[in-house]
Write a protein that holds these residues in place. Structure first.
Motif, PDB file in Angstrom:
ATOM      1  N   ASN A  32      -2.506  -3.920   7.253  1.00 48.17           N
ATOM      2  CA  ASN A  32      -2.261  -5.359   7.279  1.00 48.17           C
ATOM      3  C   ASN A  32      -0.979  -5.728   8.020  1.00 48.17           C
ATOM      4  O   ASN A  32      -0.593  -6.899   8.050  1.00 48.17           O
ATOM      5  CB  ASN A  32      -2.198  -5.927   5.857  1.00 48.17           C
ATOM      6  CG  ASN A  32      -3.546  -5.897   5.177  1.00 48.17           C
ATOM      7  OD1 ASN A  32      -4.574  -5.929   5.850  1.00 48.17           O
ATOM      8  ND2 ASN A  32      -3.568  -5.831   3.858  1.00 48.17           N
ATOM      9  N   GLN A  45       2.123  -5.074   7.246  1.00 40.87           N
ATOM     10  CA  GLN A  45       3.188  -5.541   6.361  1.00 40.87           C
ATOM     11  C   GLN A  45       4.532  -4.891   6.719  1.00 40.87           C
ATOM     12  O   GLN A  45       4.575  -3.742   7.178  1.00 40.87           O
ATOM     13  CB  GLN A  45       2.838  -5.214   4.911  1.00 40.87           C
ATOM     14  CG  GLN A  45       1.609  -5.931   4.403  1.00 40.87           C
ATOM     15  CD  GLN A  45       1.808  -7.421   4.292  1.00 40.87           C
ATOM     16  OE1 GLN A  45       2.848  -7.880   3.845  1.00 40.87           O
ATOM     17  NE2 GLN A  45       0.823  -8.195   4.725  1.00 40.87           N
ATOM     18  N   TYR A  47     -12.133 -10.756   0.399  1.00 41.62           N
ATOM     19  CA  TYR A  47     -12.030 -10.583   1.847  1.00 41.62           C
ATOM     20  C   TYR A  47     -13.018 -11.481   2.588  1.00 41.62           C
ATOM     21  O   TYR A  47     -12.726 -11.979   3.677  1.00 41.62           O
ATOM     22  CB  TYR A  47     -12.256  -9.117   2.223  1.00 41.62           C
ATOM     23  CG  TYR A  47     -11.167  -8.208   1.715  1.00 41.62           C
ATOM     24  CD1 TYR A  47      -9.838  -8.619   1.724  1.00 41.62           C
ATOM     25  CD2 TYR A  47     -11.449  -6.949   1.194  1.00 41.62           C
ATOM     26  CE1 TYR A  47      -8.831  -7.805   1.238  1.00 41.62           C
ATOM     27  CE2 TYR A  47     -10.452  -6.119   0.702  1.00 41.62           C
ATOM     28  CZ  TYR A  47      -9.140  -6.564   0.733  1.00 41.62           C
ATOM     29  OH  TYR A  47      -8.142  -5.750   0.246  1.00 41.62           O
TER      30      TYR A  47
END
Length: 354
Positions: free
Chosen positions: A60, A62, A329
């Motif tokens: 993702n 991050q 999702y």
């Protein structure tokens, strides 16, 4: 939590260490011992849950801030410290109990000696002269005063030890709460979530009652963090945590699942009812306008996407979580700021209107 022994060869260990340090440098993670333990175990595969969490964060995109790195270490590596604290507290309780037993033993010895003195006096008093009688009285008085002192010491020791044990009990309860609570949001942490979901599933099967799980994720949280900084991002997480806590019943449980993802366990709740709960929470969150109190800057709104699944008796809890995640999702893929249930997973008529 996975195998924590280190049986790899020296070459394997070097390989894992190099891979860990290389990726840590690439991600800007400080190579301190705690962070290194996290990334080394990721590459060694010793802790599958840790590797899964890291991979999700990596996929993702991050940022591995000091706060996030600290959270990862505390989540996966603090069991040993908790056990150490519990061991120390247990030792303190054992010590206090030992003091009580020692005092009781002394009191028992004193009582036996006092009893013998009274028995001797009782047997001798009939044939005693005045002088002997006076001596016996003095001895009985002396033993009586000694017994009074011993009883007073016993009372004081029992009172003191009782207070110590009560305090240690409170300390244990506080340790238990801290071990099960997310330090940032005050919600239940992942460890408590896992335990509570397992307990709720068992209760649901025993009672034949419905059980639903909501997964909640903040939309575009990385972009928000990059724009306003991680301190503001932490405040957003706190705000969401408070909103979730205020929106559920006493028997429900809201937890921080990890990062910006949250979970809500809804016992005695069918999927249609869970959908209503999700929508109420979603509307509450999207209705809040975020203002920086220091700068007065209007930061707009945050929204969340939510996935809902109902427990099927006997199924693996991992399967339940997976279905809720899949619905979550799909909610993100189909526009965000919406809640979808497992029933929507096969619905081909979902609109892509955002």
């Amino acid at each position: 939590m996975g195998d924590t022994s280190y049986s790899e060869s020296a070459d394997q260990a070097d390989e894992y260490a190099r891979a860990a340090l290389t990726l840590m440098r690439a991600k800007g993670v400080v190579a301190n011992p705690n962070n290194f333990a996290v990334w080394y175990c990721h590459f060694s595969g010793k802790r599958p849950e840790l590797s899964q969490t890291l991979q999700i964060l990596l996929d993702n995109g991050q940022n591995f801030t000091p706060e996030r790195s600290d959270e990862l270490f505390r989540r996966f590596f603090t069991v040993e410290e908790e056990n150490k604290n519990l061991f120390e507290t247990a030792g303190q309780i054992e010590n206090e109990i030992s003091k009580i037993l020692t005092t009781l033993d002394l009191a028992g010895d004193g009582a036996a000696r006092y009893g013998r003195t009274l028995s001797d006096a009782s047997r001798s008093i009939g044939g005693a002269g005045a002088e002997d009688l006076q001596g016996m009285i003095v001895k009985v008085i002396k033993e009586t005063r000694g017994m009074e002192r011993l009883n007073k010491a016993l009372e004081n020791q029992l009172e003191k030890s009782s207070g110590e044990i009560v305090q240690l009990k409170d300390d244990l309860e506080e340790m238990r709460r801290e071990a099960m609570t997310d330090s940032l949001t005050g919600l239940a942490n992942r460890k408590r979530f896992d335990l509570e979901l397992r307990r709720a599933a068992m209760t649901a099967m025993e009672d034949g009652a419905p059980l639903c799980l909501l997964m909640v994720d903040i939309d575009h949280f990385k972009r928000f963090n990059d724009t306003y900084g991680h301190q503001v991002g932490d405040q957003v997480l706190k705000l969401l945590g408070a909103t979730l806590k205020a929106s559920v019943r006493a028997d429900d449980m809201a937890a921080r699942y990890g990062g910006e993802e949250f979970a809500i366990i809804l016992p005695q709740t069918k999927i249609d009812e869970a959908k209503k709960v999700a929508e109420e929470i979603r509307h509450k969150i999207s209705a809040k306008n975020l203002i920086n109190r220091q700068t007065k800057e209007d930061m707009g709104k945050i929204t969340v996407s939510m996935g809902i699944a109902q427990f099927a008796y006997g199924e693996s809890l991992g399967v339940l979580i997976k279905r809720a995640d899949q619905a979550l999702y799909m909610a993100k893929r189909t526009g965000r700021d919406r809640s979808l249930s497992e029933r929507d997973l096969d619905d081909k008529a979902l609109s892509f209107d955002h």
